[in-house]
Design a protein around this motif. Structure first.
Motif, short mmCIF file in Angstrom:
data_model
loop_
_atom_site.label_atom_id
_atom_site.label_comp_id
_atom_site.label_asym_id
_atom_site.label_seq_id
_atom_site.Cartn_x
_atom_site.Cartn_y
_atom_site.Cartn_z
N VAL A 279 0.85 -1.19 0.00
CA VAL A 279 0.00 0.00 0.00
C VAL A 279 0.88 1.24 0.00
O VAL A 279 1.69 1.45 0.91
CB VAL A 279 -0.95 0.00 1.22
CG1 VAL A 279 -1.76 1.29 1.25
CG2 VAL A 279 -1.87 -1.21 1.17
N GLU B 115 -0.55 4.52 -0.88
CA GLU B 115 -1.38 5.64 -0.43
C GLU B 115 -2.79 5.12 -0.16
O GLU B 115 -3.33 4.37 -0.95
CB GLU B 115 -1.43 6.72 -1.51
CG GLU B 115 -2.25 7.92 -1.19
CD GLU B 115 -2.26 8.92 -2.34
OE1 GLU B 115 -3.32 9.52 -2.58
OE2 GLU B 115 -1.23 9.06 -3.04
N LYS B 116 -3.35 5.52 0.96
CA LYS B 116 -4.69 5.06 1.33
C LYS B 116 -5.69 6.20 1.24
O LYS B 116 -5.39 7.32 1.66
CB LYS B 116 -4.66 4.49 2.75
CG LYS B 116 -5.99 3.99 3.22
CD LYS B 116 -5.92 3.50 4.66
CE LYS B 116 -7.31 3.17 5.14
NZ LYS B 116 -7.32 2.76 6.54
N ALA C 7 -7.07 2.23 -2.34
CA ALA C 7 -5.67 2.45 -2.03
C ALA C 7 -4.86 2.33 -3.31
O ALA C 7 -5.19 1.53 -4.19
CB ALA C 7 -5.18 1.44 -1.01
N GLN D 40 -2.92 0.00 6.56
CA GLN D 40 -2.17 1.25 6.66
C GLN D 40 -1.13 1.33 5.54
O GLN D 40 -0.69 0.30 5.01
CB GLN D 40 -1.47 1.34 8.02
CG GLN D 40 -2.42 1.35 9.19
CD GLN D 40 -3.34 2.56 9.18
OE1 GLN D 40 -2.92 3.68 8.96
NE2 GLN D 40 -4.63 2.32 9.41
N THR D 41 -0.73 2.55 5.22
CA THR D 41 0.33 2.77 4.24
C THR D 41 1.57 1.99 4.67
O THR D 41 1.93 1.98 5.84
CB THR D 41 0.65 4.27 4.14
OG1 THR D 41 -0.53 4.96 3.74
CG2 THR D 41 1.76 4.54 3.14
#
Length: 74
Positions: free
Chosen positions: A9, A11-12, A17, A37-38
């Motif tokens: 990931v 960018e969320k 994402a 999470q990123t």
């Protein structure tokens, strides 16, 4: 047979994402893993993040995908 690939990931957003799959970036849905999470890894199938996986599993899986991608199949 269903096949999922590990993706990091980058960018969320709220429901999507931006992920990196072996050097290719794409946007995927994260409705099934809203807590991701990123910097974490998810298994992506059919454009959706399906589950969060740890870094060691993701890297080992990516290594196997790369072996298959570079295999000489006759």
């Amino acid at each position: 047979m269903c096949v999922g690939v590990p993706a990091k990931v980058i960018e969320k957003k709220d429901y999507t994402a931006l992920v990196d799959v072996m050097g290719t970036r794409m946007e995927v849905g994260i409705l099934f893993v809203p807590e991701v999470q990123t910097g974490e890894y998810v298994i992506v199938h059919a454009g959706q993040g399906m589950s969060i996986v740890d870094r060691d599993f993701a890297r080992a899986s990516i290594n196997e995908w790369e072996k298959m991608a570079h295999a000489n199949v006759i």
